[in-house]
Every structure is written in C-alpha cells, then in structure tokens.
Write an enzyme that holds these catalytic residues in place. Structure first.
Site, PDB file in Angstrom:
ATOM      1  N   CYS B 438       0.762  -1.204  -0.101  1.00 41.33           N
ATOM      2  CA  CYS B 438      -0.012   0.092  -0.288  1.00 41.33           C
ATOM      3  C   CYS B 438       0.964   1.212  -0.033  1.00 41.33           C
ATOM      4  O   CYS B 438       0.846   2.106  -1.221  1.00 41.33           O
ATOM      5  CB  CYS B 438      -0.990  -0.116   1.316  1.00 41.33           C
ATOM      6  SG  CYS B 438      -2.381  -1.026   1.107  1.00 41.33           S
ATOM      7  N   GLU B 440       4.173   1.315   2.050  1.00 37.89           N
ATOM      8  CA  GLU B 440       5.179   1.424   2.938  1.00 37.89           C
ATOM      9  C   GLU B 440       6.435   1.490   2.358  1.00 37.89           C
ATOM     10  O   GLU B 440       7.025   0.752   1.386  1.00 37.89           O
ATOM     11  CB  GLU B 440       5.099  -0.204   3.498  1.00 37.89           C
ATOM     12  CG  GLU B 440       3.662  -0.557   4.274  1.00 37.89           C
ATOM     13  CD  GLU B 440       2.955  -1.063   3.288  1.00 37.89           C
ATOM     14  OE1 GLU B 440       2.026  -0.504   2.452  1.00 37.89           O
ATOM     15  OE2 GLU B 440       2.837  -2.550   3.405  1.00 37.89           O
TER      16      GLU B 440
END
Lengths: 265, 849
Positions: B438, B440
């Site tokens: 997502c 990170e």
C-alpha cells in the site's frame, strides 16, 4: 504577520470565506465574500450577499445566520492557512461579494495586508462606484475580474437595477490605467445570450478596452435554494441553463473578434 | 530542447485483447501447486526445512502446468486459467476447506472452485494438519494475546494465515547476471565454509537450497522455451509464429543469463515476479523502481536502433496486464480487509538516484502511459515527488489521476528519505526507496520489512477505558476483563487521567500485538524459510541465512494503526465537553455511548450479536428459550434504548459532540492534538524488537480494513455509531472535513508522518470536474506540492463522481472495469462488498474547484 498595525484592526462585514477556488483568478485562491451589493441582478446566485443587513437563511432545514463582523486580522488568519498552495500555484486572495467597493476601507486594508504578506490579490467587482473610490485600489490589486453584462444601458438597468454608464466608464479608466483586467460575462438567457449581444461585448472588451482575455459563464440555478431559504421568490422562474453547444457557439463568436475566450472562470 | 521523449502512444489492439481475456472467466482456484508441494514434502520428511522448501519449489517448477495465452509477448502463468490462483496449505488451509461451498458466492473476492479441485484439496489437506505456520504461531502466542485477538483489538491475520511477501527483491541483479550468476555467487560463498565452521550446517544447507531454487527457476523458463517452440511449430500464422520463436529464444536465455535486450529484460523481470508468488503466498511482492533498473536496457536498445518506443511500450503494457493475471484467495474476513483481488504489487516511477539527483527518465513516463493503457488495478502504481521532480512528470501523473483509475499514489521524498534515515538506513539506500504494497517505504533488495504485520484498531482501547479494561462493547462484548484495570472513568478529575488510561490500555495491547507478530515471525522462520526469495535480497547469501531467519540487511516489523481521526475527535470531545466546558458529565457520555447515542443497529448486526450471546449462554449451561432469543435480539437491536425520552437524551449528546471542532478542518488546536493521539500508537511501537534483529515501526493506514473492523467496534465518543466504518488512514472522518481539500491537507500534515516510517495513507476524493483542463491539472499538482511542502508523506485520489458510483452499485454489469481507489491500492469497484462500496461513496467528495 504583524497585527499591531491599524490596518489589521479595520473592521468589515463578510458572510463567507471559501478556500481552494480555482475559477476566480489565477491559481488556487481563497475567496472572501463581502456583504452588501448595489446591484440586484436577477440571476444572482448569492442572494444572501445582496443586503447589508445580517439576515438568516434556511439551509437544509437549519437556520443559518448570514453575515458577521470581522477584522482584517481575523480574515488574514484564515487566508494565510493556504499560503503553501498560493505559492505553488501562483494563487492568492479574491475579494468577492456582494460588492467589495461598498466597504472600501476594509477592502483596502485587506488587500494591503495581503501584499504585506506576499499574497497575490484579485477582486471580483461590479465597478458600480465613483472613480474616487476605485482609484486608490489600483496599486493594491493584481487582477481585476470585471463583468460586462450588457452593452445596452436600459436592458442593463432592467435586469440589474442599475444602468451601465458609470460601470463602463470605470472599466475604460481601469484599462487606461493599465490594470490587469479579465472580463467576464454571465450568459443569461432572455438577457444577453444572443450572438449579437455577446459579440458587442467582445468587441468592446477587445477593441475599446484592449483586454486580452474574457470568460463567458453559463447561467446556473444553484442559487435557487438560497432564495427559498431567504423566503424570497426565485426571479428567474424555470429558465433553463444554456447548454454546452450553445456556450461553445457563443465562445466562437467572441473569439472571432480576436479576444481569447474561455467558457467558465 | 526537450529533456524527455514523451510520446502519447496509442494502445495496440493486442493489449485490448489481453485485457478482455483476463476477464473472460471468473477467478478460479487451482490445486496443482498444493498437490506438488505435498508430494515433495512427503518425500523429504526429516530433512532440514530449508532443503525441503527448495526441493518442493523445484518439484513445483518442474511440474506445474504451463500455458502461453493467446497473443502474449511476455509469458509465464501461475495458473491454467487467467486470474486464477494456487493455494498454499503450508501456511494454513482449514479456512478454505470450511469455505469450499461459500467461496464462490461470498461478496468480497469470490472464486470459482470445481468439485474435483475440492476433492483433490481435501485429500491434500489431510497431510497438513499440525504442520502449518499458523498452527505453530498459535502455540507460540501468550494466552492473553489470543484473548485480545478474539476480542478484535488487533488482527495479524495477514501473516498468520499466509506467506509474508511484502518485499522488493534485487531485480536489477538478476537482470544483469541471471540466476546462473547467483548460483556462482552462492557456490563461491559455500566454498568459504570449512567443515569446522560453527554454522556450517545451517549455512551450507541454505546455500544449497538457493542453488537448487535458482536451477528450478531456470528449468521453469526452459519449459516455456520448449512450449513456445512447440507452439511455433504448430502455428500457421506467420506473424504469431515469429513471435513464438522470439519468446522461445527469450525463455531459453533468461532468467538463466543476464538480459541482452530490453525484451529479454522484460521477460526476465516477469519470471522473477511470478515465481516469487509461486514460492510463497505472500502478497505485495512489489516491482519497485521498474523505471530505474529497466532503463539501461531500454537506452542501449534505443541507441543501437534495436527497439522502437512503441514496441517497448507494448512490452511494458504486456507486463502490466500480466501483473493482473496473478491472484490470491484469502479467507472471507481477510478478503473484506484486502478487497478487490489485489496483490498490491507496487511499482514506482520517478524520484531520486542513490546519489541524490533526479531519476526521472523516459521509462518513468512510459510507466504512466502503460497504466493509462491498461487501466487495471495492478500494478499499484506510485510516483515519487521531490523538490526537483520535473513539472511535466507530475502533470503527466495528474493526467492519469484524471482518468479516475485511482492511480498513481503520490509519495513525498522530502519526508520519506529522512524518515528512513532515522531508522538506520544508509543515505544511498534511503534515496533509492520504493513502496511496498500500500504505502510502505523501504530500501529495495535489502529489506525484510514485514510491512502490514497487523491491524491495530485504535478505537478499541478507548472502549476498554470506558469499562476499566473489560470488553462490554463491540462485536465480542462478553464483559470479560481483557485489558488492565484502569480507574472508573466517572471518578476521573482531569483529562490527563483519562488520556493516561487510554495510553495504558494501548500500551498493554501493543505488547500483545508484538507478542503475536513475533510468534508468527518465529513460525515462518521455522516452517517456511524461502530460499528463492532470499537469494535476491542482500545479504542473505553473505550471511548464509534466509530472510525469515534475519538474512536481510534491514529488518522491520510494521503493524499499522488506524482510527486516528475517530480517536482525535473522540478524545478531543471528551477533553472539551467533559473536562473543560463541563457541558457533559462523564457518566452521561458513557451512558450515551453505551446506548449507541439512542440509535438502533441494523437487523443483520443485531442477529449476529444475538447468535453470539445465545452461544455464550448455552456454553455456560444456562437455559435458552425462544423468548430469551427474542428478548436478546430486541435489547441488542435497540442498544438498550427503552424509551423515546431516553433516546432523545442520548441523541442530544451526539448533537453536542457534533459542535466540537473536528480533525480535518485546519483547526490548529485539534490538529496538534491529532499529532499527540497518533503518537500514542507510533511512539511505543518504535521501542519493540522482532526476532530477526530488527525493530518495529508504525504505519498509519487501514488497507480496506476500516470497514470490516469498524463492524466489530462499538459506538465511539466522536459520535460514530456502533459498527459503522472507522476513518481510513490518516484521512479525516468522512463527512467531517467541511472546509475543502486544502484544509484537509493542512490538518493531515499536522501529524508526524516521519515517525510513522511504515507509511501513512491519505485518501482524497475528487469529482472529475476538479481536474478539467490544463488549469485543473496545474491546480491539482499545486495542491499536492503544497501538501508535500508541509511534510505530508502520501496522498491518493479517487476521481469519480458520486452519481457514477451509485449507478455502478445498481448496475454492476455496466461498470465491470470501473476502478476506484480503495486504500493503498485500486480495485474494481463492482468486486467490492456493498459496505465497502458505501464507504467509498460516502468519503467526502471535494468538488469545489
């Protein structure tokens, strides 16, 4: 921001501050809506701006007080929140209304404060005021957004309650003074939406004023609920908005004079 | 003089056909991998686990059915049917067996499964009882941890039941030296260990496993070479025959050897990418900086006149389609949390070179173009933005945003690089960061980040505070003491006392979360080391151990907290109304929250809670009559509200709460408070350690779990009703940010994004009109720039009208390819559950342009 300066204590009456507007001057802008206007345009989509008096309006069934007293310092606090976006977009503050020129002292102080803080300034005005009132604004305003609603004074008066002579005189003076002018025309069916009417305005703007850019704004009915909320009749009845094709046709007619013409702000 | 060769290339017809073929069939579960894995495991009982893993991988690579789909230029498919998935019983299996008959009809991410596959898997599963990572992890966890998980305080479900994934391997290295080169490296390393070396056994076994795995990958590609050759022989279409022969040559050369052309590099990349997802079921295997490691091949071919930009673009488009060919079946609950068949393969363009210069090149633009050509959820496409990013690159990205595909996500180098430095990452590695899954960030090819290690529901500790550590609200409320016994809230005299209690509950639960994650971490090291993946991450070969055993240079565990907006608004309301203005007593507030502010809950939720309560009564041996059930349902449905008078009183409390300023409106005091609230999660997190020798780091994002986990959470003091969705990421609560996008951005930028080094997620939704014309694009870019100037870390946009979404909900058939931004990723809108669709529709639409 310095607030010991007297301009920051100048008081005025506004009814809304709208951030992140990109249709009222260059870049991302914050619009300050001042209360009170000298015109009563039938198509006005902000009827709550017209009266100087503070009033209440029903909004989604909830009573809302329209208009409040404030100071330049208070307004600037909000204005400066979006400074990162002005800087990145070349945006700034636009004073709108109502008619800004009805509160000249407050407006001048606000514009001065903007420039002191490195914020670009624009005004949306009817120019329906004595030149003595307007002239001191010249160095304070980076962009003038000015309506030319109709070339015919009688029709102008019929739909806005004021004739156009003073307004057009002021526009000429502004143009002559070298102000950065953007001409806007609200395209209102039954009022000024014929090719000839638009063409006349474009010729005036381009040839007489030497303005490079004009925006034609299609009439919309978004103000309807506000009239009802204020307990007033909607002056435009069931009149529909001009469609896309019509706007494009009118845009071409304006552009044929040589002026750069956009639909929308 | 133009610096970049930006050509607005047309999509070739081939790409359209490949996309259509993707959606020909419903995604399907296939059993081949599970069968092969189990066959191998049965033959290797008693051998070292890393050896068994490599042998199983080899057995799969040698025997997994292979297909070349029509018109493909880049080949390698994990399943016979497009968008199908293999299963991975070594991690967990009982959930799938339990869902055999519902997996096809469930709302989130349904999969077809044939009766034959069910039967085959049923046989296979007999072997796996007691041998999975999830079972081992469970036995490693403390009883308190299991209790907290049962009560939905947090869920580490992702790695508990699946592989880890969440890695960006060193693609560039394989492209350059091939697996043959890696085998040589491993052999050289192995030769260093004398028989007397204390770790001779573990290291040589690991290195042998690496060698075996690389050989397996080569074998797999060669099978494709042969298949392509056979198909070419049989092919009557001259053009296709030529294509197949080229494919055959490519697969014969790569990934065994270093790539000698851009085309070979593309094929090599794809084998790496898909084989990683055959070895393990971990998702978020992220290609990362594709524009960087592929560029040398493109540049060389272009300069040598060996490739045209149009063909290079077509090859990239083919890869983009292939990224959507892979799939993964998750359990029903997780499917809600990761909805949209997403594998979160994050690919990023732009940014800086390791030595700090702008890295944008022609491929960066072509990545945007490819995403525009396919308009599919994969790859999760991201762009890096820094002070020196070319304006034309951002405008091109904004054009992609305008399509409504929800891509790209924008990341701010100026926050992320210093943030990574603060975690001990070297400057060159930090500048080279990419995004996993997502949101990170991590250093590619050197990190085992365990991003996404758990969801922590920040609202639940507040519920525990209200009841002194007992669970009396939410979906599992049974009155059991699960947290520390903090003081009775009605006796509290100051807000600090209240806030301290919140921190106490949070800290305790965070320790249990760490306990859970570390147990899972150990289970993976013990039962599922991954020699193939490990050989492409430094410094596993040098250290002679797998990633799962701590072979990476940088090791982290990154669980994500969510509910910042709700907790900010709730705690701020408590502070303001109860302790400062004293407009409300704590007892009144507590009562109103307990009674869901005088509102009923849905029948569905009430039935669910009733079932649970009746089961508890039955378990305690108490008599349960028809009447008991009816009364229980009535009480739960009404949330204990018995009279209109009472309801009115509680509703008034909610109205009062609504008058308190909310996060998301550029109110300095509230936003500064939000920063403190976020610290309650992110500060303790960085003090914890994992078994791989790394530290914990906080993320602040929800994937799509804010909806299902919201459905486990009682009413909260911000006025959120029981079981309603929780705010997503660091975004303000939907509908509570009423001052436009700049105000939202300013509020969100008040958080400390740097300490949340596992990523933050800020969702904005725009009406398409917002990006109309050149001026619209310019303003949009300026908005991102302005937000990033203030140290926001990430932002993403849904550009689609509310009307369109509502229509799509009613007529899903008309909108099969409508892609929306969900959380850290985009998904096909019609594949999302109704409640998640509703949540997306309800997120504030900023249309005030």
């Amino acid at each position: 921001m310095q607030t010991d300066n007297s301009i920051y204590n100048t008081r005025g009456r506004i009814f809304d501050i709208q951030k992140f507007s990109v249709h009222d001057g260059p870049g991302i802008r914050t619009i300050i809506f001042l209360k009170g206007c000298v015109l009563r345009c039938r198509w006005c989509c902000n009827p709550e701006s017209q009266n100087w008096e503070i009033e209440t309006m029903l909004q989604n069934g909830v009573k809302k007080v329209i208009g409040y007293e404030t100071t330049v310092a208070e307004v600037m606090k909000t204005v400066l929140q979006d400074k990162p976006y002005y800087r990145r977009s070349g945006g700034g503050v636009t004073l709108s209304g109502g008619e800004t020129l009805c509160q000249p002292e407050f407006a001048r102080a606000l514009f001065t404060a903007c420039h002191e803080n490195g914020v670009n300034t624009a005004i949306e005005t009817t120019l329906c005021a004595e030149w003595d009132v307007i002239e001191p604004f010249l160095p304070l305003i980076d962009t003038f957004l000015v309506d030319i609603k109709h070339m015919d004074s009688e029709k102008h008066r019929e739909f806005t309650t004021q004739p156009n002579e003073l307004i057009h005189e002021n526009i000429k003076k502004l143009a002559h003074a070298g102000a950065n002018l953007i001409v806007r025309v609200p395209v209102i069916p039954t009022f000024n939406d014929t090719p000839k009417e638009l063409h006349d305005i474009a010729v005036f703007a381009y040839e007489e004023l030497g303005v490079r850019e004009m925006h034609i704004l299609p009439y919309h009915r978004l103000g309807y609920d506000k009239y009802i909320g204020l307990g007033r009749d909607y002056p435009m009845g069931d009149l529909p908005s001009p469609d896309k094709d019509k706007m494009e046709m009118l845009r071409r007619i304006c552009a044929s004079t040589g002026i750069i013409c956009h639909i929308g702000g | 003089m133009v610096k970049y060769n930006i050509i607005d290339m047309e999509r070739t017809p081939r790409i359209g056909h490949l996309i259509d073929a993707l959606f020909d069939h419903m995604p399907e579960i296939e059993a081949d991998r599970a069968v092969l894995l189990t066959e191998s495991y049965k033959q290797t009982e008693g051998e070292p686990i890393v050896t068994r893993r490599a042998k199983a991988f080899a057995h799969i690579c040698e025997n997994l059915p292979i297909v070349i789909r029509d018109e493909e230029l880049i080949v390698g498919s994990a399943t016979k049917v497009a968008r199908g998935c293999q299963v991975f019983p070594e991690y967990s299996f009982d959930w799938l067996e339990a869902e055999f008959d519902t997996v096809e009809t469930r709302t989130a991410d349904p999969f077809h499964i044939s009766e034959e596959t069910k039967k085959t898997l049923h046989e296979v599963y007999k072997y796996w009882g007691g041998r999975t990572t999830s079972e081992l992890a469970t036995s490693y966890m403390a009883p308190e941890t299991l209790l907290a998980m049962k009560h939905n305080i947090f869920t580490p479900g992702n790695y508990f039941y699946n592989g880890i994934g969440h890695v960006t391997v060193n693609y560039g290295k394989v492209l350059k030296i091939g697996y043959r080169g890696i085998i040589e490296e491993a052999k050289a390393e192995r030769a260093k260990y004398g028989f007397e070396h204390p770790e001779y056994a573990s290291r040589t076994h690991f290195l042998d496993a690496v060698i075996l795995s690389c050989e397996a990958a080569i074998t797999y590609a060669k099978r494709y070479a042969k298949l392509a050759m056979d198909m070419a022989d049989a092919c009557t279409d001259a053009q296709r025959k030529k294509e197949l022969l080229t494919i055959a040559m490519n697969c014969a050369r790569v990934p065994e050897n270093g790539a000698q052309s851009f085309y070979e590099a593309c094929q090599s990349f794809w084998f790496i990418q898909m084989l990683l997802q055959i070895e393990s079921s971990g998702h978020s295997i992220s290609p990362g900086r594709f524009d960087q490691y592929m560029y040398p091949y493109y540049k060389a071919d272009l300069e040598a006149g060996k490739i045209s930009p149009v063909f290079a673009q077509e090859l990239m488009d083919c890869i983009w389609v292939k990224l959507n060919d892979l799939n993964k079946v998750r359990d029903a609950a997780s499917a809600e949390g990761f909805a949209g068949y997403s594998l979160f393969q994050n690919l990023i363009a732009g940014g800086q070179t390791p030595d700090g210069r702008d890295a944008t090149n022609d491929l960066s633009f072509m990545c945007i173009q490819a995403t525009k050509h396919v308009l599919l959820p994969m790859p999760s496409f991201s762009v890096r933005v820094w002070n020196g990013s070319p304006h034309e690159f951002l405008l091109k990205a904004a054009e992609l945003t305008r399509t409504g595909v929800g891509l790209p996500a924008y990341y701010n180098d100026e926050v992320i690089i210093p943030s990574l430095l603060s975690r001990g990452i070297a400057i060159e590695d930090a500048r080279n960061y990419n995004i996993i899954g997502c949101v990170e960030p991590q250093a590619p090819g050197k990190t085992d980040g365990w991003h996404d290690a758990a969801f922590f529901n920040m609202c639940r500790p507040l519920e525990l505070v209200m009841n002194a550590g007992a669970d009396k609200s939410g979906a599992e409320a049974d009155g059991v003491q699960i947290g520390p016994k903090t003081p009775d809230v009605t006796t509290m005299k100051t807000f600090d006392e209240f806030f301290d209690a919140y921190k106490t509950q949070t800290n305790y639960m965070l320790k249990l979360l760490v306990n859970a994650d570390n147990a899972i971490d150990m289970a993976h090291a013990e039962r599922c080391p991954l020699p193939f993946q490990s050989c492409m991450v430094e410094d596993c070969i040098g250290r002679g151990k797998s990633l799962q055993n701590g072979g990476a240079i940088y090791n982290f565990t990154g669980p994500q907290g969510f509910g910042i907006a709700n907790m900010t608004d709730a705690l701020y309301a408590v502070k303001t109304l109860v302790f400062e203005q004293k407009k409300l007593t704590m007892a009144e507030l507590k009562e109103a929250v307990e009674h869901n502010f005088g509102e009923d809950i849905s029948d569905k939720m009430a039935s669910l809670l009733t079932t649970k309560e009746i089961e508890r009564l039955a378990a305690q041996g108490k008599p349960v009559s028809e009447n008991t059930i009816k009364e229980t349902f009535k009480r739960l449905k009404s949330q204990g509200n018995t009279s209109d008078f009472q309801r009115a009183r509680y509703k008034k409390v909610r109205v009062l709460i609504d008058t308190v300023p909310k996060y998301g409106n550029d109110v300095e005091e509230v936003d500064n408070f939000a920063r403190e609230v976020a610290y309650t999660y992110s500060r303790p997190m960085e003090t914890f350690k994992n078994p791989r020798g790394g530290q914990y780091q906080a993320g602040l994002y929800p994937v799509s779990a804010n909806v299902p986990l919201g459905a486990q959470t009682g009413a909260t003091a911000d006025g959120r009703l029981a079981f309603a969705p929780i705010a997503d990421g660091v975004s303000p609560t939907a509908g509570k940010d009423t001052h436009g996008p700049t105000a939202s951005c300013n509020s969100v930028s008040h958080l400390d994004h740097g300490i949340a080094s596992n990523g933050t997620l800020f969702n904005m939704k725009f009406h398409p009109s917002a990006l109309e014309g050149q001026a619209g694009l310019e303003s949009f870019v300026a908005l991102i720039r302005g937000y990033f100037d203030q140290k926001g870390s990430h932002v993403q946009f849904n550009v689609v009208s509310r009307e369109t979404l509502i229509d799509a909900q009613k007529n899903p058939d008309k909108y099969k390819s409508l892609v929306v931004r969900v959380a850290g990723y985009s998904a096909l809108f019609t594949t999302l559950s109704k409640s998640l669709q509703d949540d997306i529709i309800n997120r504030t639409e900023q249309s005030r342009f």
